[in-house]
Write an enzyme that holds these catalytic residues in place. Structure first.
Site, short mmCIF file in Angstrom:
data_model
loop_
_atom_site.label_atom_id
_atom_site.label_comp_id
_atom_site.label_asym_id
_atom_site.label_seq_id
_atom_site.Cartn_x
_atom_site.Cartn_y
_atom_site.Cartn_z
N LYS A 176 0.85 -1.19 0.00
CA LYS A 176 0.00 0.00 0.00
C LYS A 176 0.89 1.24 0.00
O LYS A 176 1.49 1.60 1.01
CB LYS A 176 -0.90 0.05 1.24
CG LYS A 176 -1.93 1.17 1.11
CD LYS A 176 -2.37 1.75 2.43
CE LYS A 176 -1.72 3.04 2.80
NZ LYS A 176 -1.89 4.18 1.91
N GLU A 251 10.28 1.96 9.94
CA GLU A 251 11.24 3.01 9.57
C GLU A 251 10.52 4.33 9.77
O GLU A 251 9.66 4.70 8.98
CB GLU A 251 11.67 2.85 8.10
CG GLU A 251 12.50 1.62 7.82
CD GLU A 251 13.92 1.73 8.36
OE1 GLU A 251 14.30 2.80 8.86
OE2 GLU A 251 14.63 0.72 8.28
N CYS A 285 13.50 11.56 5.88
CA CYS A 285 13.53 11.12 7.27
C CYS A 285 14.87 11.46 7.92
O CYS A 285 14.94 11.69 9.11
CB CYS A 285 13.27 9.62 7.33
SG CYS A 285 14.32 8.68 6.22
N GLU A 386 9.61 16.51 14.61
CA GLU A 386 9.96 16.43 13.18
C GLU A 386 9.08 17.38 12.37
O GLU A 386 7.87 17.31 12.45
CB GLU A 386 9.76 14.99 12.68
CG GLU A 386 10.27 14.80 11.27
CD GLU A 386 10.00 13.40 10.74
OE1 GLU A 386 8.90 12.88 10.95
OE2 GLU A 386 10.92 12.84 10.11
P1 NDP Z 1 2.38 8.62 7.58
O1 NDP Z 1 2.75 7.94 8.83
O2 NDP Z 1 1.31 9.63 7.59
O3 NDP Z 1 1.95 7.55 6.47
C1 NDP Z 1 2.78 6.49 6.08
C2 NDP Z 1 1.94 5.41 5.45
O4 NDP Z 1 1.09 4.84 6.45
C3 NDP Z 1 1.02 5.93 4.35
O5 NDP Z 1 0.94 4.97 3.33
C4 NDP Z 1 -0.29 6.07 5.10
O6 NDP Z 1 -1.40 6.04 4.27
C5 NDP Z 1 -0.24 4.84 5.98
N1 NDP Z 1 -1.17 4.89 7.11
C6 NDP Z 1 -1.69 5.97 7.73
N2 NDP Z 1 -2.51 5.58 8.73
C7 NDP Z 1 -2.52 4.24 8.74
C8 NDP Z 1 -3.18 3.25 9.53
N3 NDP Z 1 -4.01 3.59 10.51
N4 NDP Z 1 -2.94 1.95 9.26
C9 NDP Z 1 -2.10 1.61 8.27
N5 NDP Z 1 -1.46 2.48 7.47
C10 NDP Z 1 -1.66 3.79 7.71
O7 NDP Z 1 3.73 9.25 7.01
P2 NDP Z 1 3.94 10.17 5.74
O8 NDP Z 1 3.43 9.48 4.54
O9 NDP Z 1 3.44 11.53 6.05
O10 NDP Z 1 5.54 10.18 5.61
C11 NDP Z 1 6.35 11.04 6.32
C12 NDP Z 1 6.99 10.30 7.50
O11 NDP Z 1 7.71 9.17 7.02
C13 NDP Z 1 8.01 11.16 8.21
O12 NDP Z 1 7.83 11.03 9.60
C14 NDP Z 1 9.34 10.56 7.79
O13 NDP Z 1 10.37 10.77 8.71
C15 NDP Z 1 8.99 9.12 7.65
N6 NDP Z 1 9.97 8.46 6.80
C16 NDP Z 1 10.86 7.58 7.37
C17 NDP Z 1 11.85 6.97 6.61
C18 NDP Z 1 12.79 5.98 7.22
O14 NDP Z 1 13.36 5.20 6.46
N7 NDP Z 1 13.01 5.97 8.53
C19 NDP Z 1 12.00 7.29 5.18
C20 NDP Z 1 11.01 8.20 4.69
C21 NDP Z 1 10.05 8.77 5.47
P3 NDP Z 1 -1.98 7.37 3.59
O15 NDP Z 1 -0.97 8.45 3.65
O16 NDP Z 1 -2.24 6.89 2.24
O17 NDP Z 1 -3.21 7.71 4.34
#
Ligand code: NDP
Length: 493
Positions: A176, A251, A285, A386
């Site tokens: 997803k 991550e 990130c 963040e």
């Molecule tokens: P989110 O946590 O908002 O979303 C990440 C994913 O989780 C999306 O696909 C989202 O879906 C999905 N999601 C949201 N709610 C749920 C749920 N209840 N159950 C299952 N899946 C869910 O993060 P962002 O997309 O805003 O990304 C930014 C974040 O990612 C930052 O904190 C960044 O630091 C982190 N990140 C970490 C990395 C690492 O390797 N450590 C690398 C890159 C980013 P949808 O958005 O479609 O609703």
């Protein structure tokens, strides 16, 4: 507008919901494609396909490990051939620089080549067991159906970090992608069939976190969740996974410190700090969002940093000369501007930017000026939470111990940078910093060979490197009696 479809069981299909949503181009602020808004029934279909593809005796399970590896390498070659096309889709969808996305896309094949190479090197052990007349050995086996859930900032790279080791280990996947960056995922999906993967080995279900992500995480036939996203979502997913006793790799976010000592090569350090926070418009990130500068060089450093940062070229992310693109999503844009307001209220001094960018070259896109705060107290929200945008907090320090204490003072532990010409510091600092990655005299370096992941609230598990494949395997211990000794059934052997 083009209506996209889900990838389930090797075919592109409409969602059961018969619903689509608009995906926006952050540079124009306008919708450009329609993404399927899948629901629980689609998750059920995708997991059923992945489970069936994983069933003992399936085409996927019948492949030798060498053949599995060859498929992964073929996929890598196909990605190379399609790199520019996929990068353009990513830039249109998430606004990150084409130069950055194309760089990622031309590097991504290496993960499939590397993990393809590892597929037939997954070996168990013959254990010289302490029981006479018994052969004991281990098998390293795949887990089953893996749910990959990814963020929007580097859509295909984050997915690759999961898919390559998961598939090399013999698992099947339901992916997803983020609701904000699903177009490139679906274009990527076409390549699995071209490479010759059996149907159902990789499925892609798009939509929203609560409507698709959650049913996927809680599905009883999903064995593991490999997640990239924010720490709050990660925490929620961890709780859901705990109920099903499922494995997780998380991550998550960071608040990484880029530490500059007075003995550093100043010009290199300035470039390193700028790259740490303004590359990718700070939407990484590993963003070095806190610059810890030794007090003796603080003023000179800030002057040089501002001179470089204020001249960053903003504009169309598809243009190769652009250095700072838009923010990927409208909520993210609002969040960054909120944090800028909070920092000002907290008393930090805004010495650059500090507002939405309204330059003509930014058009109607979601742009934020490169922003620098000085006089930041390590306890301020701007220094502990963040932001995920082009906002740098500069914190002065006096002694090494102060730098270590401040660097380690947040709940995160993803990465850190150290700028020094002292060999003692170059070795001592990585040992003392609570972070999964430490760069010395460089920043934002990555490789398929080197493990990546977080300490503390930045995550669990590792991606890339040999460590990553272990996250997708479980160990079975096999005992064979070879002596034919009669056993007393009432005592442990
Ligand atoms: P989110 O946590 O908002 O979303 C990440 C994913 O989780 C999306 O696909 C989202 O879906 C999905 N999601 C949201 N709610 C749920 C749920 N209840 N159950 C299952 N899946 C869910 O993060 P962002 O997309 O805003 O990304 C930014 C974040 O990612 C930052 O904190 C960044 O630091 C982190 N990140 C970490 C990395 C690492 O390797 N450590 C690398 C890159 C980013 P949808 O958005 O479609 O609703």
């Amino acid at each position: 507008m083009n209506k996209q479809q889900l990838l389930i069981n090797g075919a592109f299909v409409d969602p059961c919901t018969n619903a689509w949503y608009e995906s926006f181009n952050p540079f124009t602020g306008k919708p450009w494609t329609l993404i399927p808004r899948a629901g629980k029934d689609d998750v059920d279909r995708a997991v059923a396909a992945a489970k069936s593809a994983f069933t003992y005796g399936s085409d996927w399970r019948k492949l030798t490990a060498t053949a599995r590896g060859a498929l992964l390498r073929k996929l890598g070659d196909l990605i190379s051939q399609n790199a520019a096309r996929l990068a353009e889709i990513e830039t249109t969808d998430n606004g990150k620089l084409f130069a950055e996305m194309r760089g990622q896309l031309t590097y991504i094949p290496q993960w499939f080549h590397y993990f393809g190479g590892l597929a037939d090197k997954i070996e168990g052990r013959a254990i010289p067991i302490d029981k006479p007349g018994v052969l004991n050995y281990t098998r390293e086996e795949p887990l089953g159906v893996v749910a990959a859930i990814t963020a929007w900032n580097s859509p295909l790279m984050l997915a690759t970090w999961k898919l390559a080791p998961a598939l090399a280990a013999g698992n099947t996947v339901v992916w997803k992608p983020s609701e904000y960056s699903s177009a490139s995922a679906l274009a990527f999906g076409e390549l699995f069939e071209q490479a010759g993967f059996p149907p159902g080995v990789v499925n892609i279900v798009t939509g929203f976190g609560n409507e698709v992500g959650e049913p996927l995480v809680t599905h009883p036939d999903v064995a593991k969740i490999a997640f990239t996203g924010g720490d709050k979502t990660g925490e929620h997913i961890y709780e859901l996974a705990a109920k099903g006793i499922k494995r997780v790799t998380l991550e998550l976010g960071g608040k990484s410190a880029n530490i500059v000592f007075d003995d550093a090569d100043m010009d290199e350090a300035v470039k390193g700090v700028v790259s740490g926070i303004f590359a990718a418009t700070g939407q990484t990130c590993i963003a070095g969002s806190r610059a810890l500068i030794q007090r003796k060089i603080h003023d000179e450093f800030v002057e040089k940093l501002l001179a470089l940062a204020k001249n960053a070229r903003m504009g169309d992310p598809l243009e190769l000369t652009t250095q700072l693109g838009p923010v990927a999503t409208r909520p993210q844009y609002d969040k960054i501007l909120d944090y800028i307001r909070i920092a000002k209220q907290e008393g930090a001094a805004c010495v650059l930017g500090g507002a939405a960018a309204t330059r003509p070259e930014c058009g109607s896109g979601w742009f934020v000026e490169p922003t620098v705060f000085t006089g930041v107290d390590p306890k301020m929200r701007i220094a502990t939470e963040e932001v995920f945008g082009p906002v740098l907090s500069i914190i002065p320090f006096d002694e090494e111990e102060d730098a270590i204490r401040i660097a380690n003072s947040t709940v995160f532990g993803l990465a850190a940078g150290v700028w020094t010409t002292s060999i003692r510091r170059a070795i001592m600092m990585p040992e003392r910093l609570e972070a999964g990655t430490v760069w010395v005299n460089t920043y934002r370096a990555h490789s398929y060979m080197s493990p990546f992941g977080g300490y503390k609230r930045s995550g669990i598990g590792r991606e890339s490197g040999i460590e990553a494949i272990r996250e997708y395997l479980q160990t079975k211990s096999v005992w064979i009696d070879i002596a034919g000794n009669a056993q007393n059934p009432f005592v442990m052997r």
